[in-house]
Design a protein around this motif. Structure first.
Motif, PDB file in Angstrom:
ATOM      1  N   LYS A 153      40.377  36.747  48.582  1.00  0.00           N
ATOM      2  CA  LYS A 153      39.221  36.509  47.718  1.00  0.00           C
ATOM      3  C   LYS A 153      39.659  36.457  46.253  1.00  0.00           C
ATOM      4  O   LYS A 153      39.230  35.593  45.479  1.00  0.00           O
ATOM      5  N   ALA A 154      40.542  37.395  45.875  1.00  0.00           N
ATOM      6  CA  ALA A 154      41.047  37.418  44.505  1.00  0.00           C
ATOM      7  C   ALA A 154      41.918  36.198  44.233  1.00  0.00           C
ATOM      8  O   ALA A 154      41.855  35.595  43.154  1.00  0.00           O
ATOM      9  N   ARG A 155      42.745  35.838  45.210  1.00  0.00           N
ATOM     10  CA  ARG A 155      43.611  34.661  45.054  1.00  0.00           C
ATOM     11  C   ARG A 155      42.787  33.396  44.799  1.00  0.00           C
ATOM     12  O   ARG A 155      43.116  32.574  43.932  1.00  0.00           O
ATOM     13  N   HIS A 156      41.670  33.248  45.520  1.00  0.00           N
ATOM     14  CA  HIS A 156      40.786  32.107  45.303  1.00  0.00           C
ATOM     15  C   HIS A 156      40.165  32.159  43.907  1.00  0.00           C
ATOM     16  O   HIS A 156      40.091  31.130  43.214  1.00  0.00           O
ATOM     17  N   GLU A 157      39.734  33.336  43.493  1.00  0.00           N
ATOM     18  CA  GLU A 157      39.064  33.469  42.198  1.00  0.00           C
ATOM     19  C   GLU A 157      40.000  33.113  41.049  1.00  0.00           C
ATOM     20  O   GLU A 157      39.582  32.533  40.036  1.00  0.00           O
ATOM     21  N   PHE A 158      41.284  33.443  41.211  1.00  0.00           N
ATOM     22  CA  PHE A 158      42.244  33.269  40.120  1.00  0.00           C
ATOM     23  C   PHE A 158      43.098  32.017  40.281  1.00  0.00           C
ATOM     24  O   PHE A 158      44.193  31.916  39.722  1.00  0.00           O
ATOM     25  N   GLU A 159      42.597  31.051  40.994  1.00  0.00           N
ATOM     26  CA  GLU A 159      43.323  29.812  41.263  1.00  0.00           C
ATOM     27  C   GLU A 159      43.798  29.116  39.984  1.00  0.00           C
ATOM     28  O   GLU A 159      44.855  28.469  39.956  1.00  0.00           O
ATOM     29  N   GLU A 160      43.019  29.265  38.901  1.00  0.00           N
ATOM     30  CA  GLU A 160      43.331  28.546  37.665  1.00  0.00           C
ATOM     31  C   GLU A 160      44.198  29.338  36.694  1.00  0.00           C
ATOM     32  O   GLU A 160      44.423  28.895  35.566  1.00  0.00           O
ATOM     33  N   VAL A 161      44.696  30.514  37.108  1.00  0.00           N
ATOM     34  CA  VAL A 161      45.446  31.353  36.170  1.00  0.00           C
ATOM     35  C   VAL A 161      46.725  30.665  35.703  1.00  0.00           C
ATOM     36  O   VAL A 161      47.092  30.746  34.522  1.00  0.00           O
ATOM     37  N   GLY A 162      47.425  29.995  36.601  1.00  0.00           N
ATOM     38  CA  GLY A 162      48.623  29.278  36.180  1.00  0.00           C
ATOM     39  C   GLY A 162      48.318  28.233  35.123  1.00  0.00           C
ATOM     40  O   GLY A 162      49.065  28.074  34.142  1.00  0.00           O
ATOM     41  N   LYS A 163      47.210  27.520  35.315  1.00  0.00           N
ATOM     42  CA  LYS A 163      46.784  26.529  34.327  1.00  0.00           C
ATOM     43  C   LYS A 163      46.417  27.205  33.011  1.00  0.00           C
ATOM     44  O   LYS A 163      46.660  26.645  31.926  1.00  0.00           O
ATOM     45  N   MET A 164      45.855  28.415  33.088  1.00  0.00           N
ATOM     46  CA  MET A 164      45.536  29.150  31.867  1.00  0.00           C
ATOM     47  C   MET A 164      46.788  29.430  31.048  1.00  0.00           C
ATOM     48  O   MET A 164      46.783  29.299  29.816  1.00  0.00           O
ATOM     49  N   VAL A 165      47.857  29.855  31.726  1.00  0.00           N
ATOM     50  CA  VAL A 165      49.102  30.154  31.009  1.00  0.00           C
ATOM     51  C   VAL A 165      49.625  28.902  30.310  1.00  0.00           C
ATOM     52  O   VAL A 165      50.005  28.936  29.130  1.00  0.00           O
ATOM     53  N   THR A 166      49.619  27.792  31.014  1.00  0.00           N
ATOM     54  CA  THR A 166      50.083  26.530  30.422  1.00  0.00           C
ATOM     55  C   THR A 166      49.211  26.120  29.247  1.00  0.00           C
ATOM     56  O   THR A 166      49.708  25.654  28.215  1.00  0.00           O
TER      57      THR A 166
END
Length: 612
Positions: free
Chosen positions: A244-257
């Motif tokens: 559930k957390a993995r789905h919620e944070f799907e965009e975290v890598g894009k956030m870092v970029t």
């Protein structure tokens, strides 16, 4: 008792050695009122930690070994401790006598260790006490899995000293490595390089090569699993929460970029997130390489992940360039809120970010009203002498600081602002910054004598300055129109609420008159099912409204919410609302006494004072 005072802003940056001018003709001293250490004369360079986590005793014990560099003439190393038991000390491998000063309620006890010019290594054998504020020990029943205990630390602001003997000031940086032993069926994680799976020994090794202050030291131990998001980002959580957390944070890598495209490279290696059990008192904590966060941001639709953008932004503002003292806290949080909203604007669009700015403005207004428009606590540069630094952890640092930077952007232009901030982060990486020093840098590199911003009113003046920017509200204007229709008698089912985000719903509820009638509450609840919502932000606002209106159908879910959620952002306003009436007071005291064990010690303390 008088506290020892040290100018610790000098620890990591030579530029901090000189006092800086606040105004012409006056000098602003840079003192950290909240450390008893003497890191200005005996510099802590590296910490090697070897500790065992004992869940039965609820105790951390072991050895903290400091690599130090004494200044000429220094004869004693002073460190911060709070209710630590010090068993023995060695200097360069030789046993050495030590002493502990009498404890003060706020700062604890100063540990005094004789050293001489050739002292290189100081080892301290110790164990934590029963009142270690940084530590929350959870029984299996207080976790999601219900099978294993859990421990996490929260070291900000001055709580690292409750689990490590250290120089506990934000302007004092050091590198560290650690060996942590936990029960074999648990995983240990730190604000450092981390394992991604459980081992068979229960012994975990950590390394943090970038220098950090003590408040960014963090440890967690529990039944924890890992899922990768991309090559340099991932999420840790209890197994039942992981996907559930993995789905919620799907965009975290894009956030870092996205963050890197704004203000330069991410300098910490990996960026991972640990979802803690519900009792965590904060939304998130920006521990380097491993943000600790509350499960209350997992709404199922990624609508609350701006909090992760905030904690990520700390990897530049706060963790990379750190406030020299807690009186300079706005240099940490104000910059981070501004940066967070720039990330969200780049990812979601300007109209989305504008909603965050408006909600933040509302929070700032409420804080100023609560503190008093003329209160010195509404200055950006705080006065915390003889006070606890937590007194300054308000929305002033966050929102007034962010709006100050937004104003500078509007006056100077976004392109110039971005060039300035990129240079600021690059030029002061892994260093500390105090307010007057920053203002000199700001004037030299951006404002160049321009007085349109009125810096003095923002930094050394109270309230919300007259030139505070207020962003346009295309999306909230539509929300305001729908709210007005409802209050004029339109049935909720016919309101145009399609595709609303959490922010629109929150604004819709925040601006409702209080109290609504029971009939109005019932209408809204039947249509939008607010009482049963899984969105914590919306739920908290709805329950506040329910208490004000004495809308009893919401009370059972409200109690369940209060039994599970430990985030003070939600607890404090809800308990405050209950304490306004005799019926509410009785309910507040009963609920608090029944569930307070689920709350972090900091929340227990503040709420205990509220409901007494």
């Amino acid at each position: 008792m008088k506290y020892a005072l040290f100018a610790v802003a000098v620890m990591a940056a030579a530029a901090c050695n000189q006092p800086a001018e606040k105004k012409a003709g006056t000098v602003e001293e840079v003192k950290d009122w909240h450390t008893l250490s003497n890191a200005d004369s005996v510099t802590p360079q590296h910490l090697s930690l070897d500790v065992t986590v004992d869940f039965e005793k609820r105790q951390i014990s072991g050895r903290a070994t400091w690599t130090i560099q004494p200044a000429t003439g220094a004869s004693t190393l002073h460190l911060d401790t709070y209710e630590l038991t010090i068993d023995s000390v060695t200097v360069n491998g030789n046993k050495r006598d030590f002493s502990l000063d009498s404890a003060t309620a706020q700062l604890g006890s100063r540990l005094n260790i004789p050293v001489d010019a050739d002292a290189k290594e100081v080892a301290i054998w110790y164990k934590t006490g029963d009142k270690a504020t940084a530590l929350q020990w959870l029984e299996p029943s207080q976790t999601l899995g219900k099978k294993h205990p859990f421990l996490y630390t929260q070291s900000e602001s001055i709580y690292a000293r409750t689990w490590i003997p250290c120089a506990d000031g934000p302007g004092i940086r050091f590198t560290y490595d650690a060996r942590v032993t936990v029960p074999k069926d648990l995983v240990a994680l730190m604000s450092a390089e981390n394992p991604q799976q459980r081992n068979d020994s229960g012994v975990y090794h950590f390394k943090m090569e970038q220098p950090v202050p003590a408040y960014l030291m963090a440890l967690a131990a529990g039944d924890i699993a890992f899922a990768a998001i991309d090559q340099r980002t991932g999420v840790y959580a209890e197994p039942s929460m992981l996907q559930k957390a993995r789905h919620e944070f799907e965009e975290v890598g894009k956030m870092v970029t996205t963050a890197e495209s704004l203000y330069g490279p991410y300098r910490w290696g990996r960026y991972d997130v640990l979802v803690l059990p519900p009792g965590f008192p904060l939304g998130g904590m920006e521990n380097p390489r491993l943000t600790f966060c509350t499960p209350t941001i997992i709404a199922g639709d990624r609508s609350l992940v701006s909090l992760i953008a905030h904690e990520l932004a700390h990897s530049w503002s706060g963790n990379l360039v750190t406030n020299a003292t807690w009186e300079d806290f706005w240099l940490n949080e104000g910059f981070t809120v501004y940066f967070e909203r720039r990330i969200m604007e780049a990812m979601m669009g300007a109209d989305y970010a504008d909603m965050l700015w408006e909600l933040g403005y509302q929070d700032m207004e409420e804080t100023v009203q609560s503190l008093g428009a003329d209160s010195k606590d509404t200055w950006l540069k705080l006065d915390l002498a003889n006070r606890h630094p937590d007194d300054g952890l308000t929305d002033i640092a966050y929102e007034k600081g962010a709006h100050f930077l937004r104003l500078i952007e509007e006056k100077m232009g976004r392109a110039r602002m971005d060039t300035f901030l990129r240079g600021y982060f690059d030029g002061h990486a892994f260093k500390t910054m105090h307010t007057a020093q920053f203002l000199q840098y700001l004037d030299k590199h951006l404002l160049k004598g321009d007085t349109a911003v009125n810096v003095q009113a923002w930094v050394y003046g109270p309230g919300i300055p007259a030139n505070c920017p207020r962003v346009p509200q295309k999306r909230f204007e539509k929300v305001d129109a729908e709210r007005a229709r409802f209050l004029d008698g339109t049935t909720p089912a016919t309101l145009s609420t399609q595709d609303w985000t959490s922010h629109e719903w929150l604004h819709f509820l925040r601006k409702m008159p209080r109290p609504l009638t029971p009939a109005q509450m019932e209408q809204l609840d039947k249509t939008f099912r607010f009482t049963a919502t899984g969105n914590s932000e919306v739920a908290d606002q709805w329950f506040i409204m329910a208490v004000a209106a004495d809308y009893t159908p919401a009370y059972a879910n409200m109690e369940k919410f209060l039994s599970e959620v430990g985030r003070r952002k939600f607890l404090t306003p809800l308990y405050t609302e209950m304490m306004k009436t005799p019926k509410g007071q009785e309910m507040a005291r009963r609920i608090f006494n029944q569930y307070k064990r689920n709350y972090h010690p900091l929340a227990q303390e503040s709420l205990g004072k509220l409901v007494k």
